[in-house]
Design a protein around this motif. Structure first.
Motif, mmCIF file in Angstrom:
data_model
loop_
_atom_site.group_PDB
_atom_site.id
_atom_site.type_symbol
_atom_site.label_atom_id
_atom_site.label_comp_id
_atom_site.label_asym_id
_atom_site.label_seq_id
_atom_site.Cartn_x
_atom_site.Cartn_y
_atom_site.Cartn_z
ATOM 1 N N THR A 74 39.730 46.885 39.393
ATOM 2 C CA THR A 74 40.399 45.670 39.871
ATOM 3 C C THR A 74 40.833 44.783 38.712
ATOM 4 O OG1 THR A 74 39.032 45.728 41.861
ATOM 5 C CG2 THR A 74 40.149 43.658 41.369
ATOM 6 N N SER A 75 39.997 44.719 37.656
ATOM 7 C CA SER A 75 40.336 43.907 36.487
ATOM 8 C C SER A 75 41.581 44.435 35.798
ATOM 9 C CB SER A 75 39.155 43.876 35.519
ATOM 10 O OG SER A 75 39.493 43.160 34.349
ATOM 11 N N GLN A 76 41.697 45.765 35.675
ATOM 12 C CA GLN A 76 42.900 46.343 35.064
ATOM 13 C C GLN A 76 44.142 46.008 35.900
ATOM 14 O OE1 GLN A 76 42.090 50.509 34.640
ATOM 15 N NE2 GLN A 76 40.505 50.218 33.045
ATOM 16 N N THR A 77 43.971 46.132 37.207
ATOM 17 C CA THR A 77 45.102 45.784 38.084
ATOM 18 C C THR A 77 45.462 44.304 37.941
ATOM 19 O OG1 THR A 77 44.343 47.474 39.640
ATOM 20 C CG2 THR A 77 45.933 45.853 40.450
ATOM 21 N N THR A 78 44.445 43.421 37.875
ATOM 22 C CA THR A 78 44.679 41.978 37.709
ATOM 23 C C THR A 78 45.423 41.685 36.418
ATOM 24 O OG1 THR A 78 42.653 41.503 38.946
ATOM 25 C CG2 THR A 78 43.557 39.728 37.580
ATOM 26 N N THR A 79 45.018 42.388 35.351
ATOM 27 C CA THR A 79 45.692 42.200 34.064
ATOM 28 C C THR A 79 47.175 42.548 34.160
ATOM 29 O OG1 THR A 79 43.639 42.692 32.892
ATOM 30 C CG2 THR A 79 45.695 42.830 31.629
#
Length: 586
Positions: free
Chosen positions: A162-167
């Motif tokens: 999810t963090s990669q997607t948020t970035t």
């Protein structure tokens, strides 16, 4: 000033709108992807649980089951197979943070007990006791056997995804905001550039530059606005020119009117006046001893209040300096509201005195001629009848007859001169005159009579031009008549002030005495034929004039294209003032 710019406002509005949309979209996408990754992880764990359940049901050998599960399962997950509270198996994991869970915890949890009792399957986010790691657990009952299969993994993996997607989403949003900023600024400048030019053109229009035009760069609404602006400038120029022409025409009409016109506001302020009205106001100011102001005198203010209150035309007669003026004041309407009044002032003095002058002229001529004729008759009879016996007496009577004949000759000559002047047959010999020697010559003639009457003559000269042009003989005749009258009608120890001063275009002559003044009712007649201050017509020493001097003086001044006027108050004195143009064009 920066925030007042239309470019900045439009740019900031577009940027704010797109930023709001991007932020809202980013929040929704983050929420969506977070739920999506958790749902995918749950689905994957549920499939793994079903797979383990099928392996357990297909192979009775426990060793084969565990080895097969170790081979097919993702090493980042753990599998717990519980046959009963004492019989269970827990797989290993490559994830060091993924701890092994005590089987007793499953039996202590009501949700997991439902799975163990074959009531339902479960998927759940939870945190085991004595652990800081949050887990995602799914449970599946074993079909045909007692017990259940639990598969779980750490939520850290889901959060990393999810963090990669948020970035990526924030990076895309940042790029979108930067592009939106440039796009908004570009769009706002394109839209507002014609408006800025229109603003400059509007400021030029405000300065009176009506030839200013706005370039038409586009064919959209802004282009149409530029076309309308240019059309407005042409129409404004046309209408202002028309208004100026009407204003000049109105000013010319007012200036050429013989009657005075005063336009008044509701509070008594004078808006428009013409020369006859200014002359009337000068009379009123002199009469009341007031200085010139922009507000009307009290008598006109009373009339204005009456017009406003009654909303009707008011006519009033005012007498100033012996002249009769009729004031007709009418209301001015602004639709239905009275915004002021217009006063028409007519000098009725001449009309009202015509009949009196006709009668007085016959009486005056008769009187002036009857006196010497009577004396001719009486003294000649005395000589014929030998009343005067001695030669000396006859000579005295003959001298009286001679003096009276000279007086009659002067009277007839003055009448003839006046008739020629009024008929326009006066001939002027205009030439250059040295002003100061000319004035001193005139004053020197009156030193004797002034000393005899105990009157002081005070010259007051203020002029720059030493050489002027006029008919010196005629102007000397005017000054002689005025100064002689001032001395003869002055009191003992009185003062006669002779003032000569120059303006840009005129020479001003003033003869002021400190005598008893002229009665107000006689002021309109001082320039008429046979006017005399002595109403009894009793002959006094030194005062036997013909009564034609002021009438002749007026005609001489007017022949020089000048103006003569008189101001007087009883017991204060009289002032005769006349103006001569510097450049006389006959």
């Amino acid at each position: 000033m920066f925030w007042r710019s239309v470019v900045v406002k439009l740019w900031f509005t577009i940027l704010l709108f797109f930023s709001f949309v991007l932020i809202t979209l980013t929040i929704l996408l983050l929420q969506f992807f977070e739920n999506f990754h958790e749902a995918e992880a749950e689905e994957e764990l549920m499939q793994a649980a079903n797979k383990v359940s099928n392996i357990v049901e297909a192979h009775p050998d426990r060793n084969l089951i565990t080895s097969t599960i170790e081979q097919v399962m993702d090493p980042s997950k753990r599998v717990v197979i519980i046959f009963n509270e004492d019989d269970y198996w827990i797989s290993s994991s490559e994830d060091e943070q993924l701890e092994s869970i005590d089987v007793d915890w499953f039996y202590s949890n009501e949700d997991f007990m439902k799975v163990l009792n074959h009531e339902d399957s479960i998927h759940k986010k939870t945190q085991p006791p004595n652990s800081s790691n949050e887990l995602l657990i799914v449970g599946q009952p074993l079909e045909g056997e007692q017990g259940a299969v639990f598969v779980y993994e750490s939520l850290t993996i889901v959060k990393e995804t999810t963090s990669q997607t948020t970035t990526l989403i924030f990076l895309a949003a940042g790029i979108a905001i930067v592009l939106t900023t440039f796009f908004a600024f570009f769009l706002s400048t394109r839209i507002t550039a014609p408006l800025i030019k229109m603003r400059k053109a509007a400021l030029e229009l405000a300065k009176g530059e009506f030839h200013t035009k706005v370039p038409i760069l586009t064919k959209d609404e802004i282009g149409e606005l530029a076309i309308a602006f240019n059309r407005m400038g042409r129409q404004l120029k046309y209408h202002i020119q028309a208004l100026n022409q009407e204003k000049e025409q109105l000013a010319s009409i007012l200036s050429s009117m013989a009657d005075g016109v005063i336009t008044l506001s509701r509070n008594g302020e004078m808006i428009v006046t013409n020369p006859p009205a200014d002359r009337f106001l000068d009379f009123m100011s002199y009469e009341n001893g007031e200085k010139e102001t922009q507000t009307i005198p009290g008598e006109l203010k009373t009339t204005l209040d009456q017009v406003i209150s009654t909303e009707k035309e008011v006519m009033k007669e005012i007498t100033l300096q012996g002249r009769s003026f009729v004031v007709i004041m009418s209301p001015l309407y602004d639709q239905v509201y009275i915004r002021g009044a217009v006063a028409v002032i007519r000098d009725m003095t001449e009309e009202r005195q015509l009949d009196k002058l006709r009668k007085d002229f016959i009486a005056n001529v008769s009187h002036e001629l009857r006196t010497p004729i009577s004396m001719f008759q009486g003294y000649s009879e005395a000589i014929v009848d030998d009343v005067a016996e001695s030669k000396q007496e006859k000579n005295e009577l003959a001298q009286i007859i001679y003096d009276e004949s000279l007086r009659m000759g002067r009277l007839v000559n003055d009448l003839l001169d006046l008739a020629r002047m009024e008929a326009g047959h006066i001939q002027l010999n205009v030439h250059e005159v040295e002003l100061e020697p000319f004035l001193n010559k005139v004053l020197n003639k009156f030193k004797g009579i002034a000393d005899e009457k105990q009157v002081s003559i005070q010259p007051n000269f203020h002029f720059e031009d030493q050489v002027v042009q006029f008919d010196s003989d005629r102007i000397e005749q005017v000054l002689t008549n005025l100064i002689d009258n001032a001395i003869r009608h002055n009191s003992e120890n009185g003062v006669v002030e002779i003032t000569v001063q120059s303006t840009e275009d005129h020479l001003q002559f003033s003869v002021k005495d400190s005598g008893g003044g002229i009665p107000e009712e006689d002021l309109p007649f001082v320039f008429e034929r046979f006017y005399k201050g002595d109403k009894s017509r009793a002959k006094k020493k030194g005062s036997s004039g013909t009564g034609l001097g002021l009438a002749i003086a007026k005609n001489i001044v007017e022949a020089h294209k000048g103006v003569i006027d008189v101001h007087s108050k009883q017991n204060e004195g009289t002032s005769f003032i006349f103006f001569l143009p510097k450049n006389i064009k006959l």
